[in-house]
Design a protein around this motif. Structure first.
Motif, mmCIF file in Angstrom:
data_model
loop_
_atom_site.group_PDB
_atom_site.id
_atom_site.type_symbol
_atom_site.label_atom_id
_atom_site.label_comp_id
_atom_site.label_asym_id
_atom_site.label_seq_id
_atom_site.Cartn_x
_atom_site.Cartn_y
_atom_site.Cartn_z
ATOM 1 N N THR A 48 0.825 -1.199 0.000
ATOM 2 C CA THR A 48 0.000 0.000 0.000
ATOM 3 C C THR A 48 0.865 1.257 0.000
ATOM 4 O O THR A 48 0.578 2.229 -0.723
ATOM 5 C CB THR A 48 -0.942 0.007 1.227
ATOM 6 N N LEU A 49 1.924 1.257 0.794
ATOM 7 C CA LEU A 49 2.843 2.401 0.824
ATOM 8 C C LEU A 49 3.498 2.611 -0.536
ATOM 9 O O LEU A 49 3.609 3.748 -1.016
ATOM 10 C CB LEU A 49 3.909 2.204 1.891
ATOM 11 N N ILE A 50 3.916 1.522 -1.172
ATOM 12 C CA ILE A 50 4.571 1.631 -2.478
ATOM 13 C C ILE A 50 3.590 2.160 -3.520
ATOM 14 O O ILE A 50 3.902 3.076 -4.284
ATOM 15 C CB ILE A 50 5.169 0.267 -2.905
ATOM 16 N N VAL A 51 2.370 1.602 -3.541
ATOM 17 C CA VAL A 51 1.364 2.057 -4.504
ATOM 18 C C VAL A 51 0.999 3.516 -4.228
ATOM 19 O O VAL A 51 0.863 4.329 -5.155
ATOM 20 C CB VAL A 51 0.116 1.136 -4.456
ATOM 21 N N SER A 52 0.856 3.888 -2.942
ATOM 22 C CA SER A 52 0.545 5.284 -2.591
ATOM 23 C C SER A 52 1.656 6.218 -3.038
ATOM 24 O O SER A 52 1.391 7.317 -3.554
ATOM 25 C CB SER A 52 0.346 5.431 -1.083
ATOM 26 N N ALA A 53 2.905 5.815 -2.854
ATOM 27 C CA ALA A 53 4.038 6.641 -3.275
ATOM 28 C C ALA A 53 4.034 6.807 -4.789
ATOM 29 O O ALA A 53 4.268 7.911 -5.308
ATOM 30 C CB ALA A 53 5.344 6.026 -2.802
ATOM 31 N N LEU A 54 3.742 5.742 -5.525
ATOM 32 C CA LEU A 54 3.696 5.832 -6.990
ATOM 33 C C LEU A 54 2.561 6.746 -7.450
ATOM 34 O O LEU A 54 2.741 7.572 -8.343
ATOM 35 C CB LEU A 54 3.546 4.438 -7.601
ATOM 36 N N PHE A 55 1.376 6.576 -6.840
ATOM 37 C CA PHE A 55 0.257 7.458 -7.194
ATOM 38 C C PHE A 55 0.567 8.913 -6.842
ATOM 39 O O PHE A 55 0.258 9.826 -7.601
ATOM 40 C CB PHE A 55 -1.036 7.011 -6.500
#
Length: 160
Positions: free
Chosen positions: A22-29
């Motif tokens: 979730t952190l990785i996807v949030s950072a990418l978004f």
């Protein structure tokens, strides 16, 4: 290969993986949103710049047309035959002052050589009165550039 994980660690591994994902996807978004925001801001800035340049060019074009109108008036009538009252009437009837916002006045500068000065003074004094005189910022022997007419006259009287 076998992973020997404690039961407690096995229990936490899924939530840890989901949290990390979730952190990785949030950072990418978040990164993508920042890129999009910058692109939109640059696009808006370019548009505003094009509009400002267009308005500025139109304003200068308007000033240029008004100045060309005055120049044409002097060429058509003959600059030596125009009087102060005729110039004032021309400016009033064409509403040049209203059409050129920010301009303090509209004027005519006459250029002549020093040997033509007596003729100029004779003509100017006949039109403006016997007190008309040429003022120089610094005396020189070159051509004279005299502000002969300015409208409106009152706020620009120091230029004449």
């Amino acid at each position: 290969m076998s992973w020997n994980l404690s039961p407690r660690l096995r229990q936490l591994s899924l939530p840890i993986l989901v949290g990390a994902g979730t952190l990785i996807v949030s950072a990418l978004f978040s990164y993508q949103v920042e890129i999009n925001n910058r692109a939109q801001a640059e696009s808006r800035l370019r548009l505003e710049l094009r509009l400002a340049v267009g308005h500025l060019a139109a304003r200068f074009d308007f000033y240029d047309r008004n100045l060309n109108s005055v120049r044409s008036y002097f060429y058509a009538a003959g600059h030596q035959t125009i009087t102060r009252s005729a110039f004032a009437t021309f400016v009033r009837t064409h509403e040049l002052q209203a059409g050129v916002p920010g301009a303090r006045g509209l004027g005519y500068i006459e250029r002549f050589s020093p040997d033509q000065e007596p003729d100029f003074l004779k003509r100017a004094r006949a039109d403006e009165g016997p007190d008309f005189a040429i003022r120089q910022i610094a005396p020189h022997s070159g051509d004279r550039y005299v502000v002969h007419y300015v409208e409106p006259e009152q706020p620009n009287s120091q230029a004449i």
